[in-house]
Scaffold this motif. Structure first.
Motif, PDB file in Angstrom:
ATOM      1  N   THR A  60      12.400  10.753 -10.676  1.00  0.00           N
ATOM      2  CA  THR A  60      13.367  11.742 -10.218  1.00  0.00           C
ATOM      3  C   THR A  60      13.186  12.993 -11.064  1.00  0.00           C
ATOM      4  O   THR A  60      13.193  12.918 -12.294  1.00  0.00           O
ATOM      5  CB  THR A  60      14.811  11.227 -10.342  1.00  0.00           C
ATOM      6  OG1 THR A  60      14.921   9.986  -9.637  1.00  0.00           O
ATOM      7  CG2 THR A  60      15.808  12.224  -9.764  1.00  0.00           C
ATOM      8  N   VAL A  61      12.986  14.120 -10.382  1.00  0.00           N
ATOM      9  CA  VAL A  61      12.753  15.400 -11.046  1.00  0.00           C
ATOM     10  C   VAL A  61      13.937  16.309 -10.743  1.00  0.00           C
ATOM     11  O   VAL A  61      14.199  16.623  -9.581  1.00  0.00           O
ATOM     12  CB  VAL A  61      11.434  16.043 -10.562  1.00  0.00           C
ATOM     13  CG1 VAL A  61      11.201  17.369 -11.279  1.00  0.00           C
ATOM     14  CG2 VAL A  61      10.268  15.091 -10.773  1.00  0.00           C
ATOM     15  N   PHE A  62      14.654  16.678 -11.783  1.00  0.00           N
ATOM     16  CA  PHE A  62      15.789  17.588 -11.661  1.00  0.00           C
ATOM     17  C   PHE A  62      15.303  18.987 -12.012  1.00  0.00           C
ATOM     18  O   PHE A  62      14.683  19.174 -13.060  1.00  0.00           O
ATOM     19  CB  PHE A  62      16.921  17.168 -12.601  1.00  0.00           C
ATOM     20  CG  PHE A  62      17.422  15.776 -12.335  1.00  0.00           C
ATOM     21  CD1 PHE A  62      18.389  15.538 -11.362  1.00  0.00           C
ATOM     22  CD2 PHE A  62      16.922  14.696 -13.053  1.00  0.00           C
ATOM     23  CE1 PHE A  62      18.849  14.248 -11.117  1.00  0.00           C
ATOM     24  CE2 PHE A  62      17.363  13.409 -12.811  1.00  0.00           C
ATOM     25  CZ  PHE A  62      18.328  13.179 -11.841  1.00  0.00           C
ATOM     26  N   ALA A  75      13.050  15.156  -5.716  1.00  0.00           N
ATOM     27  CA  ALA A  75      13.069  16.453  -6.408  1.00  0.00           C
ATOM     28  C   ALA A  75      14.401  17.098  -6.057  1.00  0.00           C
ATOM     29  O   ALA A  75      14.646  17.422  -4.894  1.00  0.00           O
ATOM     30  CB  ALA A  75      11.900  17.316  -5.962  1.00  0.00           C
ATOM     31  N   ILE A  76      15.245  17.280  -7.060  1.00  0.00           N
ATOM     32  CA  ILE A  76      16.632  17.671  -6.841  1.00  0.00           C
ATOM     33  C   ILE A  76      16.947  18.974  -7.564  1.00  0.00           C
ATOM     34  O   ILE A  76      16.728  19.078  -8.777  1.00  0.00           O
ATOM     35  CB  ILE A  76      17.582  16.559  -7.343  1.00  0.00           C
ATOM     36  CG1 ILE A  76      17.268  15.242  -6.610  1.00  0.00           C
ATOM     37  CG2 ILE A  76      19.041  16.966  -7.160  1.00  0.00           C
ATOM     38  CD1 ILE A  76      17.911  14.041  -7.227  1.00  0.00           C
ATOM     39  N   GLY A  77      17.472  19.939  -6.843  1.00  0.00           N
ATOM     40  CA  GLY A  77      17.914  21.185  -7.445  1.00  0.00           C
ATOM     41  C   GLY A  77      19.303  21.026  -8.041  1.00  0.00           C
ATOM     42  O   GLY A  77      20.186  20.456  -7.407  1.00  0.00           O
ATOM     43  N   GLN A 119       7.553  21.536  -5.123  1.00  0.00           N
ATOM     44  CA  GLN A 119       6.370  22.133  -5.748  1.00  0.00           C
ATOM     45  C   GLN A 119       6.431  21.990  -7.265  1.00  0.00           C
ATOM     46  O   GLN A 119       5.421  21.739  -7.914  1.00  0.00           O
ATOM     47  CB  GLN A 119       6.240  23.605  -5.352  1.00  0.00           C
ATOM     48  CG  GLN A 119       5.931  23.812  -3.890  1.00  0.00           C
ATOM     49  CD  GLN A 119       4.652  23.116  -3.460  1.00  0.00           C
ATOM     50  OE1 GLN A 119       3.644  23.165  -4.151  1.00  0.00           O
ATOM     51  NE2 GLN A 119       4.702  22.435  -2.341  1.00  0.00           N
ATOM     52  N   VAL A 120       7.615  22.160  -7.828  1.00  0.00           N
ATOM     53  CA  VAL A 120       7.792  21.979  -9.272  1.00  0.00           C
ATOM     54  C   VAL A 120       7.503  20.524  -9.639  1.00  0.00           C
ATOM     55  O   VAL A 120       6.778  20.242 -10.601  1.00  0.00           O
ATOM     56  CB  VAL A 120       9.210  22.396  -9.708  1.00  0.00           C
ATOM     57  CG1 VAL A 120       9.455  22.065 -11.182  1.00  0.00           C
ATOM     58  CG2 VAL A 120       9.435  23.879  -9.442  1.00  0.00           C
ATOM     59  N   ALA A 121       8.037  19.601  -8.865  1.00  0.00           N
ATOM     60  CA  ALA A 121       7.848  18.171  -9.132  1.00  0.00           C
ATOM     61  C   ALA A 121       6.379  17.776  -9.059  1.00  0.00           C
ATOM     62  O   ALA A 121       5.965  16.789  -9.686  1.00  0.00           O
ATOM     63  CB  ALA A 121       8.675  17.344  -8.156  1.00  0.00           C
ATOM     64  N   ASN A 122       5.580  18.523  -8.317  1.00  0.00           N
ATOM     65  CA  ASN A 122       4.156  18.206  -8.226  1.00  0.00           C
ATOM     66  C   ASN A 122       3.465  18.246  -9.584  1.00  0.00           C
ATOM     67  O   ASN A 122       2.459  17.563  -9.784  1.00  0.00           O
ATOM     68  CB  ASN A 122       3.451  19.148  -7.251  1.00  0.00           C
ATOM     69  CG  ASN A 122       3.707  18.770  -5.812  1.00  0.00           C
ATOM     70  OD1 ASN A 122       4.173  17.679  -5.501  1.00  0.00           O
ATOM     71  ND2 ASN A 122       3.419  19.698  -4.914  1.00  0.00           N
ATOM     72  N   GLY A 123       3.968  19.029 -10.529  1.00  0.00           N
ATOM     73  CA  GLY A 123       3.398  19.045 -11.871  1.00  0.00           C
ATOM     74  C   GLY A 123       3.493  17.679 -12.532  1.00  0.00           C
ATOM     75  O   GLY A 123       2.561  17.229 -13.203  1.00  0.00           O
ATOM     76  N   GLU A 182       5.228  27.576 -14.342  1.00  0.00           N
ATOM     77  CA  GLU A 182       5.874  27.203 -15.607  1.00  0.00           C
ATOM     78  C   GLU A 182       6.717  25.951 -15.418  1.00  0.00           C
ATOM     79  O   GLU A 182       6.770  25.087 -16.302  1.00  0.00           O
ATOM     80  CB  GLU A 182       6.742  28.352 -16.124  1.00  0.00           C
ATOM     81  CG  GLU A 182       5.949  29.547 -16.613  1.00  0.00           C
ATOM     82  CD  GLU A 182       6.820  30.768 -16.862  1.00  0.00           C
ATOM     83  OE1 GLU A 182       6.529  31.476 -17.845  1.00  0.00           O
ATOM     84  OE2 GLU A 182       7.769  31.019 -16.088  1.00  0.00           O
ATOM     85  N   GLY A 183       7.379  25.841 -14.284  1.00  0.00           N
ATOM     86  CA  GLY A 183       8.160  24.647 -13.974  1.00  0.00           C
ATOM     87  C   GLY A 183       7.278  23.414 -13.862  1.00  0.00           C
ATOM     88  O   GLY A 183       7.636  22.328 -14.332  1.00  0.00           O
ATOM     89  N   GLN A 184       6.110  23.554 -13.245  1.00  0.00           N
ATOM     90  CA  GLN A 184       5.167  22.443 -13.138  1.00  0.00           C
ATOM     91  C   GLN A 184       4.700  21.995 -14.522  1.00  0.00           C
ATOM     92  O   GLN A 184       4.616  20.795 -14.793  1.00  0.00           O
ATOM     93  CB  GLN A 184       3.968  22.840 -12.275  1.00  0.00           C
ATOM     94  CG  GLN A 184       4.308  22.989 -10.816  1.00  0.00           C
ATOM     95  CD  GLN A 184       3.174  23.586 -10.011  1.00  0.00           C
ATOM     96  OE1 GLN A 184       2.314  24.306 -10.534  1.00  0.00           O
ATOM     97  NE2 GLN A 184       3.172  23.315  -8.708  1.00  0.00           N
TER      98      GLN A 184
END
Length: 153
Positions: free
Chosen positions: A94-96, A131-133, A108-112, A61-63
Motif C-alpha cells: 500500500t502506497v500512501f 495507491a492512495i492519495g 505513477q508514484v507507486a510505480n517507483g 521525486e515521489g517515485q
C-alpha cells in the motif's frame, strides 16, 4: 537466486532498520506472513523529499521516495527475520501519497516502489497494490509505504 544475492547483483545495500518512531512494532510476524508498518522515505536519517505531489514534489521525486520506502521496508524485514532471504515475495503493498488538490497520479508514484520489487523478485512476483492519495503524512513526507510479505518455510 536468493533475495540477498539479487540485491548484490543490483548493487543495492539495504539501510540499517529504523527504530520505531511511536508505539508500534515495525514488523509483526504471524505464521508465514510478515506485516511491515508504514515506512517513510528516510535515508541516513533525513527525508529524501518533503511536501506534496502536485505541489512542490514531482512524480519522479515521489517515485524515488517510494523506492526508498521499500528499501526501508526490506531493511525492517531483514532486521526482524534475521535474514532478508526468509522473504519469498511481497504479496501486498500500500502506497500512501501526500497529494495536493487535483493530483491524481498516485499510481505513477507507486510505480517507483513496484519497479524496485519487480527488479528484486521478478515480474511474475509483483505484488498486489493500492495507491492512495492522502492530505498529510508523518514528518511532511510525500510517500509512505507498507508491505505484507510471504515468508519461506
Amino acid at each position: 537466486m536468493s533475495v540477498s544475492e539479487r540485491l548484490d547483483e543490483l548493487d543495492i545495500d539495504l539501510p540499517a532498520p529504523a527504530a520505531p518512531a511511536g508505539l508500534y512494532n515495525p514488523v509483526v510476524v504471524q505464521g508465514d506472513v510478515a506485516y511491515v508498518s508504514g515506512q517513510v522515505p528516510l535515508k541516513d536519517g533525513q527525508l529524501v523529499a518533503k511536501g506534496k505531489l502536485g505541489d512542490n514534489v514531482s512524480v519522479e521525486e515521489g517515485q524515488a521516495a517510494a523506492r526508498q520506502c521499500v528499501l526501508n521496508a526490506l531493511a525492517a524485514l531483514g532486521g526482524e527475520l534475521g535474514s532478508i532471504d526468509r522473504v519469498s515475495r511481497i504479496v501486498k503493498m500500500t502506497v500512501f501519497v501526500a497529494s495536493a488538490d487535483g493530483f491524481n497520479d498516485q499510481p505513477q508514484v507507486a510505480n517507483g516502489a513496484s519497479q524496485l520489487l519487480i527488479d528484486i523478485f521478478g515480474m511474475e512476483q509483483r505484488p498486489a497494490r493500492s495507491a492512495i492519495g492522502v492530505a498529510e503524512l508523518p514528518l511532511g513526507c510525500p510517500v509512505e509505504v507498507e508491505v505484507t510479505a510471504a515468508l519461506a518455510g
